[in-house]
Scaffold this motif. Structure first.
Motif, PDB file in Angstrom:
ATOM      1  N   LEU A 197      -9.839  -4.116 -20.958  1.00  0.00           N
ATOM      2  CA  LEU A 197     -10.419  -5.237 -21.703  1.00  0.00           C
ATOM      3  C   LEU A 197      -9.320  -6.171 -22.216  1.00  0.00           C
ATOM      4  N   ALA A 198      -8.264  -5.573 -22.789  1.00  0.00           N
ATOM      5  CA  ALA A 198      -7.207  -6.369 -23.404  1.00  0.00           C
ATOM      6  C   ALA A 198      -6.325  -7.073 -22.373  1.00  0.00           C
ATOM      7  N   THR A 199      -6.364  -6.627 -21.128  1.00  0.00           N
ATOM      8  CA  THR A 199      -5.506  -7.236 -20.098  1.00  0.00           C
ATOM      9  C   THR A 199      -6.350  -8.015 -19.090  1.00  0.00           C
ATOM     10  N   ASN A 200      -6.940  -7.338 -18.133  1.00  0.00           N
ATOM     11  CA  ASN A 200      -7.640  -8.021 -17.037  1.00  0.00           C
ATOM     12  C   ASN A 200      -8.828  -8.846 -17.489  1.00  0.00           C
ATOM     13  N   ASP A 201      -9.665  -8.272 -18.376  1.00  0.00           N
ATOM     14  CA  ASP A 201     -10.888  -8.979 -18.755  1.00  0.00           C
ATOM     15  C   ASP A 201     -10.591 -10.227 -19.573  1.00  0.00           C
ATOM     16  N   ILE A 202      -9.717 -10.115 -20.553  1.00  0.00           N
ATOM     17  CA  ILE A 202      -9.385 -11.296 -21.355  1.00  0.00           C
ATOM     18  C   ILE A 202      -8.645 -12.319 -20.506  1.00  0.00           C
ATOM     19  N   LEU A 203      -7.848 -11.863 -19.543  1.00  0.00           N
ATOM     20  CA  LEU A 203      -7.184 -12.788 -18.618  1.00  0.00           C
ATOM     21  C   LEU A 203      -8.222 -13.553 -17.797  1.00  0.00           C
ATOM     22  N   ALA A 204      -9.284 -12.856 -17.363  1.00  0.00           N
ATOM     23  CA  ALA A 204     -10.347 -13.508 -16.591  1.00  0.00           C
ATOM     24  C   ALA A 204     -11.097 -14.526 -17.450  1.00  0.00           C
ATOM     25  N   ILE A 205     -11.312 -14.210 -18.731  1.00  0.00           N
ATOM     26  CA  ILE A 205     -11.975 -15.151 -19.636  1.00  0.00           C
ATOM     27  C   ILE A 205     -11.095 -16.386 -19.852  1.00  0.00           C
TER      28      ILE A 205
ATOM     29  N   GLU B  69     -19.183 -10.142 -20.745  1.00  0.00           N
ATOM     30  CA  GLU B  69     -20.179  -9.096 -21.013  1.00  0.00           C
ATOM     31  C   GLU B  69     -19.505  -7.799 -21.432  1.00  0.00           C
ATOM     32  N   ARG B  70     -18.441  -7.436 -20.742  1.00  0.00           N
ATOM     33  CA  ARG B  70     -17.723  -6.206 -21.085  1.00  0.00           C
ATOM     34  C   ARG B  70     -17.082  -6.310 -22.464  1.00  0.00           C
ATOM     35  N   LEU B  71     -16.478  -7.470 -22.753  1.00  0.00           N
ATOM     36  CA  LEU B  71     -15.837  -7.657 -24.056  1.00  0.00           C
ATOM     37  C   LEU B  71     -16.878  -7.689 -25.171  1.00  0.00           C
TER      38      LEU B  71
ATOM     39  N   ALA C  39     -14.781  -3.282  -9.767  1.00  0.00           N
ATOM     40  CA  ALA C  39     -13.316  -3.275  -9.691  1.00  0.00           C
ATOM     41  C   ALA C  39     -12.697  -3.099 -11.070  1.00  0.00           C
ATOM     42  N   GLN C  40     -13.258  -3.735 -12.103  1.00  0.00           N
ATOM     43  CA  GLN C  40     -12.732  -3.603 -13.453  1.00  0.00           C
ATOM     44  C   GLN C  40     -12.915  -2.184 -13.986  1.00  0.00           C
ATOM     45  N   ALA C  41     -14.054  -1.574 -13.690  1.00  0.00           N
ATOM     46  CA  ALA C  41     -14.280  -0.193 -14.122  1.00  0.00           C
ATOM     47  C   ALA C  41     -13.270   0.747 -13.458  1.00  0.00           C
ATOM     48  N   ALA C  42     -12.997   0.527 -12.174  1.00  0.00           N
ATOM     49  CA  ALA C  42     -12.005   1.345 -11.471  1.00  0.00           C
ATOM     50  C   ALA C  42     -10.608   1.125 -12.044  1.00  0.00           C
ATOM     51  N   PHE C  43     -10.305  -0.105 -12.423  1.00  0.00           N
ATOM     52  CA  PHE C  43      -9.008  -0.403 -13.048  1.00  0.00           C
ATOM     53  C   PHE C  43      -8.856   0.352 -14.361  1.00  0.00           C
ATOM     54  N   GLY C  44      -9.933   0.444 -15.137  1.00  0.00           N
ATOM     55  CA  GLY C  44      -9.897   1.210 -16.385  1.00  0.00           C
ATOM     56  C   GLY C  44      -9.626   2.684 -16.145  1.00  0.00           C
ATOM     57  N   ARG C  45     -10.253   3.245 -15.106  1.00  0.00           N
ATOM     58  CA  ARG C  45     -10.015   4.659 -14.781  1.00  0.00           C
ATOM     59  C   ARG C  45      -8.569   4.877 -14.340  1.00  0.00           C
ATOM     60  N   MET C  46      -7.999   3.930 -13.641  1.00  0.00           N
ATOM     61  CA  MET C  46      -6.601   4.043 -13.237  1.00  0.00           C
ATOM     62  C   MET C  46      -5.690   4.028 -14.465  1.00  0.00           C
TER      63      MET C  46
ATOM     64  N   GLU D 235     -14.753 -22.607  -6.228  1.00  0.00           N
ATOM     65  CA  GLU D 235     -13.833 -21.874  -7.091  1.00  0.00           C
ATOM     66  C   GLU D 235     -14.441 -21.666  -8.479  1.00  0.00           C
ATOM     67  N   PHE D 236     -15.166 -22.689  -8.961  1.00  0.00           N
ATOM     68  CA  PHE D 236     -15.790 -22.572 -10.276  1.00  0.00           C
ATOM     69  C   PHE D 236     -16.813 -21.436 -10.303  1.00  0.00           C
ATOM     70  N   ILE D 237     -17.640 -21.364  -9.289  1.00  0.00           N
ATOM     71  CA  ILE D 237     -18.630 -20.275  -9.231  1.00  0.00           C
ATOM     72  C   ILE D 237     -17.926 -18.927  -9.184  1.00  0.00           C
ATOM     73  N   ASN D 238     -16.882 -18.838  -8.391  1.00  0.00           N
ATOM     74  CA  ASN D 238     -16.126 -17.588  -8.275  1.00  0.00           C
ATOM     75  C   ASN D 238     -15.516 -17.192  -9.618  1.00  0.00           C
ATOM     76  N   VAL D 239     -14.798 -18.147 -10.262  1.00  0.00           N
ATOM     77  CA  VAL D 239     -14.153 -17.870 -11.548  1.00  0.00           C
ATOM     78  C   VAL D 239     -15.189 -17.595 -12.628  1.00  0.00           C
ATOM     79  N   LEU D 240     -16.297 -18.339 -12.599  1.00  0.00           N
ATOM     80  CA  LEU D 240     -17.345 -18.157 -13.606  1.00  0.00           C
ATOM     81  C   LEU D 240     -17.962 -16.765 -13.513  1.00  0.00           C
ATOM     82  N   GLN D 241     -18.192 -16.290 -12.308  1.00  0.00           N
ATOM     83  CA  GLN D 241     -18.785 -14.957 -12.153  1.00  0.00           C
ATOM     84  C   GLN D 241     -17.846 -13.888 -12.699  1.00  0.00           C
ATOM     85  N   ARG D 242     -16.566 -14.024 -12.431  1.00  0.00           N
ATOM     86  CA  ARG D 242     -15.597 -13.068 -12.981  1.00  0.00           C
ATOM     87  C   ARG D 242     -15.536 -13.168 -14.500  1.00  0.00           C
ATOM     88  N   GLY D 243     -15.439 -14.420 -14.992  1.00  0.00           N
ATOM     89  CA  GLY D 243     -15.330 -14.609 -16.439  1.00  0.00           C
ATOM     90  C   GLY D 243     -16.548 -14.123 -17.187  1.00  0.00           C
ATOM     91  N   SER D 244     -17.744 -14.415 -16.681  1.00  0.00           N
ATOM     92  CA  SER D 244     -18.955 -13.980 -17.375  1.00  0.00           C
ATOM     93  C   SER D 244     -19.093 -12.462 -17.347  1.00  0.00           C
TER      94      SER D 244
END
Length: 558
Positions: free
Chosen positions: A95-103, A285-287, A165-172, A272-281
């Motif tokens: 959350l503190a790294t990948n997810d906030i970076l995506a936001i 949700e996770r945050l 992918a984010q859930a798998a990153f957390g497990r790693m 690109e906006f749709i792609n980035v928006l889907q990741r960011g949203s």
């Protein structure tokens, strides 16, 4: 950004007019110089404006990342232990790294692509309609509706795959953290190869899930470029016919194709906006899911002010951990006046540490079961309780800093004299003197450079430096020898005269001086009294005392 989009539509019109003037033979030197001057001036103005919106937009997206990370950390510091049982360390790190970076990427790059799509495309289409040909514009934009359909379908799949992918990153993260912190145990049991194989499986899962996301991302640009290429084909073909038919000029056709080229980036931006928006949203949700979790322990609406904990009283308190099926404490009662010492002993798993956690208010408890100065602890503010209590847990948290910084953790402005005094009381002076840089020695991650006994004495020195009203020692002398333990206990009794101390231990000599002793077994008080009273009772406490005294005599004889 909108103004830049408007200004960017002027050069194609100037170029088209110049070409028509050349074709008609009416272009003069003065007109050419004026056109070139306008183009150079617009280029410079656009450059300055682009510089400012890039620095402001992306600078604020980085600021947003900083604010969100601070908000997440502040939220976690307010959470009770149950929060960390529900959320693993790896997931919180993700959350503190990948997810906030995506936001942050959505607020920066995503906003940029959205504005480019809306303002850029709108301005270009208006210029096409106003100065070129409505028919040519409509014909060239026929393939565009297919673009929105394709992007919509791909965007939904990107969102679901990105969450995986984010859930798998957390497990790693979890596995890496456990392997690094437990490297000594892994080596001791010769499990290096197995641990590496397990980590390889997890990283392979992360790679595969991110690859699935990348495969969808890779489809965006080719599809957009093909659709735009089809628009160019229609524009050039049908536009040439309109020039031949005399409906538009050659210069207008060239201007139109420049405008059509200017639509390439807005269309790509839309994908690109749709792609980035889907990741960011998905990351939002996770945050949000983490930030919406509330602490199990909250302040009362109308807290009662208590200056000093004159008395601590527990009345038939029972407690069950949130994830446990059986209670850890059953009808535990005691009364402790200010300046007295309470000893808590018993078998492993008897509930000794759980009693201390009630005093720390780490978990919610039944109303009117624990009182401070006659006031239920749930009616006293959490911050007030924290100012009274200093806690030395079984597992010590040591920072990768110097010994001085670790001791001064709870009192950063402590003087050298205060730190030296705390070190002396914890019987840690000689150990520090033998270290290469004394108090400035770096202890390594979680105190890897220190022995178990040194870690405990450092933690005790940290607690004694604060000199709080209540000192809770949770089996904090188990790694030191009996003589060192005796000296530390003597120093604590002398230094903390008039203040409350609670000690849990397996070594009964550490509590033989206590004003009152509880013996716990499976969460129940099976014996209580002073040391002398418990010796006379002839039950578990007496048996343990005699056995430990015999072991101590044998050790001295050897």
């Amino acid at each position: 950004m909108t103004v830049v989009s408007i200004l960017s539509t002027i050069p194609p019109k100037l170029i088209g007019n110049t070409i028509d003037d050349i074709r008609s033979g009416t272009l003069t030197g003065a007109d050419l110089y004026a056109t070139v001057g306008w183009l150079a001036g617009l280029a410079l103005l656009i450059y300055v404006m682009v510089y400012f919106w890039i620095t402001m937009l992306f600078g604020n997206s980085m600021l947003l990342e900083k604010v969100l990370r601070g908000k997440l950390l502040a939220h976690m510091t307010r959470m009770a232990p149950s929060f960390f049982q529900r959320n693993s360390t790896g997931q919180l790190m993700a959350l503190a790294t990948n997810d906030i970076l995506a936001i942050g990427n959505t607020s920066g790059y995503g906003v940029m692509t959205l504005v480019h799509t809306l303002s850029g495309a709108t301005v270009v289409v208006v210029m096409m309609v106003s100065f070129i040909s409505v028919k040519l514009m409509l014909a060239a934009l026929i393939p565009m509706p297919f673009l929105s359909v394709v992007i919509s379908k791909l965007g939904k799949k990107v969102r679901s795959r990105f969450l995986e992918a984010q859930a798998a990153f957390g497990r790693m993260n979890d596995h890496a953290l456990e392997s690094i912190s437990g490297i000594r145990v892994v080596r001791a049991y010769v499990q290096e190869e197995r641990d590496l194989a397990a980590f390889d499986r997890i990283t392979s899962e992360v790679r595969d899930k991110n690859r699935r996301v990348s495969l969808l991302n890779a489809l965006f640009q080719p599809l957009i470029m093909n659709i735009i290429g089809l628009s160019f084909s229609i524009g050039i073909g049908y536009g040439s016919y309109l020039v031949y038919d005399g409906q538009i000029t050659l210069g207008e056709l060239i201007s139109f194709n420049i405008y059509l080229g200017m639509l390439i980036w807005p269309m790509i931006s839309f994908g690109e906006f749709i792609n980035v928006l889907q990741r960011g949203s998905a990351s939002v949700e996770r945050l949000d899911a983490a930030l919406e979790q509330k602490s199990d322990v909250v302040d009362a609406n109308d807290p009662i002010e208590v200056d000093i904990p004159e008395q601590v009283e527990m009345r038939r308190l029972s407690f069950t951990y949130p994830t446990a099926a059986q209670p850890s404490l059953i009808d535990v009662s005691f009364r402790l006046k200010r300046g007295e010492t309470l000893g808590i002993v018993g078998k492993t798993g008897g509930g000794k540490s759980t009693v201390l956690k009630q005093l720390l208010r780490q978990y919610p408890i039944d109303a009117e079961k624990l009182f401070i100065s006659g006031v239920p602890i749930e009616r006293i503010s959490l911050e007030r309780v924290k100012t009274w209590v200093t806690y030395v847990p079984q597992e010590h948290l040591l920072l990768s800093k110097s010994i001085r910084d670790n001791i001064a953790l709870g009192k950063p402005d402590a003087t050298d004299e205060e730190i030296d005094r705390a070190v002396e009381l914890a019987f840690f002076t000689q150990d520090i003197a033998q270290m290469p840089e004394g108090l400035g020695t770096i202890v390594g991650e979680n105190g890897v450079m220190l022995s178990g006994g040194q870690k405990q004495r450092l933690a005790i020195a940290r607690a004694l430096l604060i000199d709080a009203e209540m000192l809770l020692l949770d089996d904090s002398l188990s790694a030191v020898d009996a003589r060192t333990e005796s000296r530390i206990i003597h120093n604590i009794r002398k230094e903390r005269a008039g203040k409350t101390t609670v000690i849990t231990t397996h070594r009964l000599s550490a509590v033989s001086h206590a004003d009152w002793i509880l013996v716990l077994d499976q969460g129940r008080v099976i014996e209580e009294g002073t040391h002398e009273q418990l010796i006379l009772h002839g039950q578990w406490y007496k048996e343990q005392w005699e056995r430990q005294q015999m072991e101590a005599s044998l050790e001295e004889a050897l």
